[in-house]
Design a protein around this motif. Sequence first.
Motif, PDB file in Angstrom:
ATOM      1  N   ASN A 208       0.810  -1.227   0.000  1.00 48.52           N
ATOM      2  CA  ASN A 208       0.000   0.000   0.000  1.00 48.52           C
ATOM      3  C   ASN A 208       0.842   1.275   0.000  1.00 48.52           C
ATOM      4  O   ASN A 208       0.467   2.284   0.595  1.00 48.52           O
ATOM      5  N   VAL A 209       1.981   1.231  -0.663  1.00 48.23           N
ATOM      6  CA  VAL A 209       2.817   2.421  -0.825  1.00 48.23           C
ATOM      7  C   VAL A 209       2.414   3.095  -2.138  1.00 48.23           C
ATOM      8  O   VAL A 209       2.390   2.450  -3.181  1.00 48.23           O
ATOM      9  N   ALA A 210       2.081   4.375  -2.077  1.00 51.02           N
ATOM     10  CA  ALA A 210       1.687   5.119  -3.279  1.00 51.02           C
ATOM     11  C   ALA A 210       2.929   5.477  -4.087  1.00 51.02           C
ATOM     12  O   ALA A 210       3.934   5.921  -3.525  1.00 51.02           O
ATOM     13  N   LEU A 211       2.877   5.279  -5.397  1.00 55.57           N
ATOM     14  CA  LEU A 211       3.964   5.653  -6.304  1.00 55.57           C
ATOM     15  C   LEU A 211       3.505   6.867  -7.106  1.00 55.57           C
ATOM     16  O   LEU A 211       2.453   6.833  -7.743  1.00 55.57           O
ATOM     17  N   VAL A 212       4.313   7.928  -7.074  1.00 53.28           N
ATOM     18  CA  VAL A 212       3.920   9.184  -7.714  1.00 53.28           C
ATOM     19  C   VAL A 212       5.084   9.719  -8.518  1.00 53.28           C
ATOM     20  O   VAL A 212       6.201   9.796  -8.019  1.00 53.28           O
ATOM     21  N   GLU A 213       4.807  10.101  -9.766  1.00 56.67           N
ATOM     22  CA  GLU A 213       5.828  10.757 -10.579  1.00 56.67           C
ATOM     23  C   GLU A 213       5.821  12.245 -10.233  1.00 56.67           C
ATOM     24  O   GLU A 213       4.765  12.829  -9.967  1.00 56.67           O
ATOM     25  N   ALA A 214       6.979  12.871 -10.217  1.00 58.61           N
ATOM     26  CA  ALA A 214       7.123  14.255  -9.756  1.00 58.61           C
ATOM     27  C   ALA A 214       6.256  15.224 -10.539  1.00 58.61           C
ATOM     28  O   ALA A 214       5.703  16.164  -9.967  1.00 58.61           O
ATOM     29  N   ASP A 215       6.097  15.011 -11.840  1.00 57.53           N
ATOM     30  CA  ASP A 215       5.280  15.934 -12.621  1.00 57.53           C
ATOM     31  C   ASP A 215       3.791  15.749 -12.359  1.00 57.53           C
ATOM     32  O   ASP A 215       2.963  16.502 -12.851  1.00 57.53           O
ATOM     33  N   ASN A 216       3.428  14.757 -11.545  1.00 56.07           N
ATOM     34  CA  ASN A 216       2.041  14.495 -11.183  1.00 56.07           C
ATOM     35  C   ASN A 216       1.880  14.463  -9.661  1.00 56.07           C
ATOM     36  O   ASN A 216       1.100  13.707  -9.125  1.00 56.07           O
ATOM     37  N   LEU A 217       2.661  15.281  -8.973  1.00 55.80           N
ATOM     38  CA  LEU A 217       2.686  15.273  -7.504  1.00 55.80           C
ATOM     39  C   LEU A 217       1.338  15.655  -6.902  1.00 55.80           C
ATOM     40  O   LEU A 217       0.993  15.214  -5.814  1.00 55.80           O
ATOM     41  N   GLY A 218       0.558  16.415  -7.630  1.00 52.22           N
ATOM     42  CA  GLY A 218      -0.770  16.781  -7.146  1.00 52.22           C
ATOM     43  C   GLY A 218      -1.680  15.584  -6.972  1.00 52.22           C
ATOM     44  O   GLY A 218      -2.641  15.633  -6.210  1.00 52.22           O
ATOM     45  N   SER A 219      -1.401  14.481  -7.651  1.00 54.07           N
ATOM     46  CA  SER A 219      -2.240  13.291  -7.527  1.00 54.07           C
ATOM     47  C   SER A 219      -2.009  12.542  -6.222  1.00 54.07           C
ATOM     48  O   SER A 219      -2.724  11.596  -5.921  1.00 54.07           O
ATOM     49  N   LEU A 220      -1.028  12.965  -5.427  1.00 51.20           N
ATOM     50  CA  LEU A 220      -0.768  12.283  -4.154  1.00 51.20           C
ATOM     51  C   LEU A 220      -2.008  12.301  -3.270  1.00 51.20           C
ATOM     52  O   LEU A 220      -2.376  11.281  -2.696  1.00 51.20           O
ATOM     53  N   THR A 221      -2.665  13.438  -3.176  1.00 44.02           N
ATOM     54  CA  THR A 221      -3.861  13.513  -2.343  1.00 44.02           C
ATOM     55  C   THR A 221      -4.951  12.590  -2.866  1.00 44.02           C
ATOM     56  O   THR A 221      -5.652  11.944  -2.100  1.00 44.02           O
ATOM     57  N   GLU A 222      -5.088  12.503  -4.192  1.00 45.33           N
ATOM     58  CA  GLU A 222      -6.085  11.624  -4.795  1.00 45.33           C
ATOM     59  C   GLU A 222      -5.752  10.164  -4.519  1.00 45.33           C
ATOM     60  O   GLU A 222      -6.616   9.370  -4.181  1.00 45.33           O
ATOM     61  N   ARG A 223      -4.495   9.804  -4.659  1.00 47.97           N
ATOM     62  CA  ARG A 223      -4.098   8.412  -4.455  1.00 47.97           C
ATOM     63  C   ARG A 223      -4.263   7.972  -3.016  1.00 47.97           C
ATOM     64  O   ARG A 223      -4.527   6.815  -2.742  1.00 47.97           O
ATOM     65  N   LEU A 224      -4.103   8.910  -2.096  1.00 47.83           N
ATOM     66  CA  LEU A 224      -4.292   8.582  -0.687  1.00 47.83           C
ATOM     67  C   LEU A 224      -5.750   8.710  -0.281  1.00 47.83           C
ATOM     68  O   LEU A 224      -6.135   8.292   0.798  1.00 47.83           O
ATOM     69  N   GLY A 225      -6.567   9.315  -1.145  1.00 46.23           N
ATOM     70  CA  GLY A 225      -7.985   9.452  -0.869  1.00 46.23           C
ATOM     71  C   GLY A 225      -8.350  10.619   0.011  1.00 46.23           C
ATOM     72  O   GLY A 225      -9.444  10.659   0.555  1.00 46.23           O
ATOM     73  N   VAL A 226      -7.448  11.595   0.192  1.00 42.98           N
ATOM     74  CA  VAL A 226      -7.754  12.776   1.000  1.00 42.98           C
ATOM     75  C   VAL A 226      -7.351  14.022   0.236  1.00 42.98           C
ATOM     76  O   VAL A 226      -6.474  13.993  -0.610  1.00 42.98           O
ATOM     77  N   ASP A 227      -7.994  15.128   0.547  1.00 40.41           N
ATOM     78  CA  ASP A 227      -7.618  16.417  -0.004  1.00 40.41           C
ATOM     79  C   ASP A 227      -6.629  17.055   0.961  1.00 40.41           C
ATOM     80  O   ASP A 227      -6.349  16.522   2.026  1.00 40.41           O
ATOM     81  N   ALA A 228      -6.098  18.201   0.631  1.00 40.85           N
ATOM     82  CA  ALA A 228      -5.081  18.836   1.464  1.00 40.85           C
ATOM     83  C   ALA A 228      -5.592  19.189   2.854  1.00 40.85           C
ATOM     84  O   ALA A 228      -4.819  19.333   3.769  1.00 40.85           O
ATOM     85  N   ASP A 229      -6.906  19.287   3.040  1.00 44.16           N
ATOM     86  CA  ASP A 229      -7.423  19.552   4.383  1.00 44.16           C
ATOM     87  C   ASP A 229      -7.806  18.270   5.110  1.00 44.16           C
ATOM     88  O   ASP A 229      -8.385  18.309   6.191  1.00 44.16           O
ATOM     89  N   GLY A 230      -7.497  17.118   4.515  1.00 43.33           N
ATOM     90  CA  GLY A 230      -7.751  15.839   5.167  1.00 43.33           C
ATOM     91  C   GLY A 230      -9.137  15.279   4.919  1.00 43.33           C
ATOM     92  O   GLY A 230      -9.490  14.250   5.464  1.00 43.33           O
ATOM     93  N   ILE A 231      -9.938  15.941   4.086  1.00 49.54           N
ATOM     94  CA  ILE A 231     -11.297  15.486   3.827  1.00 49.54           C
ATOM     95  C   ILE A 231     -11.357  14.819   2.460  1.00 49.54           C
ATOM     96  O   ILE A 231     -10.845  15.343   1.480  1.00 49.54           O
ATOM     97  N   ARG A 232     -12.006  13.668   2.392  1.00 46.30           N
ATOM     98  CA  ARG A 232     -12.174  12.977   1.111  1.00 46.30           C
ATOM     99  C   ARG A 232     -13.072  13.809   0.214  1.00 46.30           C
ATOM    100  O   ARG A 232     -14.186  14.128   0.580  1.00 46.30           O
ATOM    101  N   ARG A 233     -12.574  14.192  -0.964  1.00 46.47           N
ATOM    102  CA  ARG A 233     -13.344  15.035  -1.868  1.00 46.47           C
ATOM    103  C   ARG A 233     -13.465  14.440  -3.270  1.00 46.47           C
ATOM    104  O   ARG A 233     -14.119  15.018  -4.107  1.00 46.47           O
ATOM    105  N   THR A 234     -12.831  13.337  -3.534  1.00 43.48           N
ATOM    106  CA  THR A 234     -12.880  12.757  -4.862  1.00 43.48           C
ATOM    107  C   THR A 234     -14.301  12.283  -5.143  1.00 43.48           C
ATOM    108  O   THR A 234     -14.794  11.397  -4.454  1.00 43.48           O
ATOM    109  N   PRO A 235     -15.009  12.894  -6.118  1.00 41.08           N
ATOM    110  CA  PRO A 235     -16.369  12.453  -6.383  1.00 41.08           C
ATOM    111  C   PRO A 235     -16.356  11.071  -7.004  1.00 41.08           C
ATOM    112  O   PRO A 235     -15.451  10.708  -7.736  1.00 41.08           O
ATOM    113  N   GLY A 236     -17.355  10.303  -6.695  1.00 41.55           N
ATOM    114  CA  GLY A 236     -17.452   8.993  -7.299  1.00 41.55           C
ATOM    115  C   GLY A 236     -17.857   7.930  -6.302  1.00 41.55           C
ATOM    116  O   GLY A 236     -18.154   8.199  -5.146  1.00 41.55           O
TER     117      GLY A 236
END
Length: 184
Positions: free
Chosen positions: A99-127
């Motif tokens: 369960n280690v997330a792998l992220v390419e540097a040019d897509n660092l913004g996807s880290l929050t999505e891959r972990l399932g949280v937004d920068a404020d700690g709240i899940r915001r990914t619709p779906g």
Amino acid sequence: MIPNVKTGLDFERYCFEQLQKRGWNVRHIGAVGDFGCDLLATTGKSVVAIQCKYYSKSVGPKCVQEVFASLHYHRATHAAVVCNSGFTAACRKLAAATNVALVEADNLGSLTERLGVDADGIRRTPGVKRACIHCRQPIRVPLEGKPLRLRCTFCWEEGIYDRDGGEPLPAKRSIKKPPGAGGL
């Protein structure tokens, strides 16, 4: 190519700045004796141990082992590896198992999505939450539209998922002949 990055330390600084811009509280750990954690990023109740790798070729599974160990050492809730050069198949396989997330540097913004949280700690990914058919990790399927071909962010395998809860199908179906069904 990432601007102004020539060394591993420059890359750690780049990742630090990018995460801070996205609202994470970041602490630099990287040094000799960092136990596999270069950055510790916090948001809400989530603490992410991050290993930064600035390589000229694909990153192997050793970095996943290191950051997974640091996850427990630093009492983090998640672990991630950020690199500039891609990941080997063995690295992706081990990351899926741990369960280690792998992220390419040019897509660092996807880290929050891959972990399932937004920068404020709240899940915001619709779906709708579904499980990957290969590694059983959570996948978010959009609320609208027909079944989609999605790639799991943990094991990188593809599957076709729908929002209505139907059973996911492999993206590539192989039809096997029953034993003894060969030609003359």
